[in-house]
Write a protein that holds these residues in place. Sequence first.
Motif, PDB file in Angstrom:
ATOM      1  N   UNK A  63       0.823  -1.211   0.000  1.00  0.00           N
ATOM      2  CA  UNK A  63       0.000   0.000   0.000  1.00  0.00           C
ATOM      3  C   UNK A  63       0.860   1.264   0.000  1.00  0.00           C
ATOM      4  N   UNK A  64       2.000   1.212   0.694  1.00  0.00           N
ATOM      5  CA  UNK A  64       2.844   2.397   0.843  1.00  0.00           C
ATOM      6  C   UNK A  64       3.349   2.921  -0.493  1.00  0.00           C
ATOM      7  N   UNK A  65       3.555   2.020  -1.450  1.00  0.00           N
ATOM      8  CA  UNK A  65       4.047   2.434  -2.768  1.00  0.00           C
ATOM      9  C   UNK A  65       3.091   3.398  -3.461  1.00  0.00           C
ATOM     10  N   UNK A  66       1.823   3.431  -3.048  1.00  0.00           N
ATOM     11  CA  UNK A  66       0.839   4.326  -3.671  1.00  0.00           C
ATOM     12  C   UNK A  66       1.018   5.778  -3.230  1.00  0.00           C
ATOM     13  N   UNK A  67       1.619   5.978  -2.053  1.00  0.00           N
ATOM     14  CA  UNK A  67       1.674   7.333  -1.491  1.00  0.00           C
ATOM     15  C   UNK A  67       3.095   7.819  -1.227  1.00  0.00           C
ATOM     16  N   UNK A  68       4.105   6.987  -1.490  1.00  0.00           N
ATOM     17  CA  UNK A  68       5.481   7.348  -1.129  1.00  0.00           C
ATOM     18  C   UNK A  68       6.430   7.044  -2.274  1.00  0.00           C
ATOM     19  N   UNK A  69       7.515   7.826  -2.340  1.00  0.00           N
ATOM     20  CA  UNK A  69       8.565   7.587  -3.331  1.00  0.00           C
ATOM     21  C   UNK A  69       9.648   6.669  -2.770  1.00  0.00           C
ATOM     22  N   UNK A  70       9.446   6.152  -1.562  1.00  0.00           N
ATOM     23  CA  UNK A  70      10.460   5.324  -0.900  1.00  0.00           C
ATOM     24  C   UNK A  70      10.939   4.154  -1.768  1.00  0.00           C
ATOM     25  N   UNK A  71      10.055   3.405  -2.461  1.00  0.00           N
ATOM     26  CA  UNK A  71      10.553   2.266  -3.265  1.00  0.00           C
ATOM     27  C   UNK A  71      11.557   2.677  -4.340  1.00  0.00           C
ATOM     28  N   UNK A  72      11.493   3.925  -4.807  1.00  0.00           N
ATOM     29  CA  UNK A  72      12.392   4.375  -5.873  1.00  0.00           C
ATOM     30  C   UNK A  72      13.758   4.825  -5.353  1.00  0.00           C
ATOM     31  N   UNK A  73      13.928   4.896  -4.032  1.00  0.00           N
ATOM     32  CA  UNK A  73      15.168   5.422  -3.471  1.00  0.00           C
ATOM     33  C   UNK A  73      15.835   4.434  -2.513  1.00  0.00           C
ATOM     34  N   UNK A  74      15.585   3.155  -2.742  1.00  0.00           N
ATOM     35  CA  UNK A  74      16.254   2.132  -1.942  1.00  0.00           C
ATOM     36  C   UNK A  74      17.719   2.024  -2.361  1.00  0.00           C
ATOM     37  N   UNK A  75      18.617   2.196  -1.395  1.00  0.00           N
ATOM     38  CA  UNK A  75      20.049   2.128  -1.665  1.00  0.00           C
ATOM     39  C   UNK A  75      20.580   0.711  -1.492  1.00  0.00           C
ATOM     40  N   UNK A  76      20.070   0.012  -0.481  1.00  0.00           N
ATOM     41  CA  UNK A  76      20.433  -1.380  -0.233  1.00  0.00           C
ATOM     42  C   UNK A  76      19.174  -2.127   0.194  1.00  0.00           C
ATOM     43  N   UNK A  77      19.094  -3.399  -0.188  1.00  0.00           N
ATOM     44  CA  UNK A  77      17.948  -4.192   0.195  1.00  0.00           C
ATOM     45  C   UNK A  77      16.732  -3.886  -0.659  1.00  0.00           C
ATOM     46  N   UNK A  78      15.614  -4.530  -0.319  1.00  0.00           N
ATOM     47  CA  UNK A  78      14.371  -4.369  -1.060  1.00  0.00           C
ATOM     48  C   UNK A  78      13.289  -3.793  -0.164  1.00  0.00           C
TER      49      UNK A  78
END
Length: 414
Positions: free
Chosen positions: A121-136
Amino acid sequence: MLKTLPVLIGLRYTGAKRRNHFISFISAISMAGLTLGVAVLILVLSVMNGFDRELRQRILGMVPHAALYARDGLEDWQALAEVVEAKPGIVGVAPFVNIQGMMTHKGRVHGVMVNGIEPEWEAKVSILPDFMKQGEFTSLQGGAYQVILGDLLARKLGVTLGDKITLIMPEASLTPAGVMPRLKRFTVSGIFSVGAELDANFAYIHMTDAAKLARMKHSAQGLRLQTEDLFQAPRIAWNLTFDLDASITSSDWTRTHGNLFQAIQMEKTMIGLLLLIIVAVAAFNIVSTLVMVVTDKQGDIAILRTLGMSPGSIMKVFMVQGSVIGVVGILLGTLLGIILALTVSDIIAWVEHLLGIQFLNANVYFISYLPSELKWMDVCIVTGSGLLMSFLATLYPAYKASKVKPAEALRYDI
């Protein structure tokens, strides 16, 4: 021919060598002042636009545009999410649980805002998935007690993927050994980096784990909202509080980060006005240049008047001469400003790499690099304002030239 004669004479005067080299020097200084003033104004406005863009895309991409809270948590957040997501102007909804605490690792301690989320759900409201430096980003699993940290926070704690860290919550538990703080061990499963202050203050865990730690009756504390237009978020959040249950309250980005956005807008306006004054000073240097030119050319003016040129035509001659100085200086400044605005980020990055320093530290500033966004509307406003001031600066000297009396001027040349 008579209509173009003032233009031709004005252009001829502009390019002609003068007996008084000081006039040529002042003319060159006026042109250089206009060039630098316009270039700096375009550059600074572009940098302020860049900060404004980064605020919207990075800071407001990580924090919700708006949020709905329930006093005792949401019993059926999925149903509420479907209702809210169907409202006009809303593009995404996600549940959350927020916990404030401290994280510690090998004696290092740092305060943190822990966000309990549902990854899908978080991917709908946040840019966090696009700025992962390490890990998933999807590595968070309920019951596994895993955590995703900001890059700066991970460096301050000295942790990397797979390390164990301890979350200390600001609540006490009564144990046989006495009153003890509440602790929980987490495994670092990811590190993100958005290049903002959030990298040092935010951590993400699964919402199920967060709800257990917060001892909540229900699994979600509230809903984050992503809106089509962030400036409409306060109105949308306010309307939702009236349409939904009375126990639900709302908040929006203007309450949490609005002061930062307003500060950038105010700084852009004030810096723009101050630099525009510098351009005005450079433009009105044309006045001193033309006044000296008029004094130097009084004999020529008298001859032109004797040959039949009208005062209005004499005025046009010097208006053309002053305008050429202004147009050349401003166009050169516009070109230089556009080039600098498009390349300043790369230039600063190269200088930082060369000197081994960082001008914008993410611990102090909300982003760690110098952004720039060129807006053609700003370029048009700056160029237009400069041309207008340059034209106005020619009026007084040109008017004085038109009032020169041929007999008085030629008396001293005989």
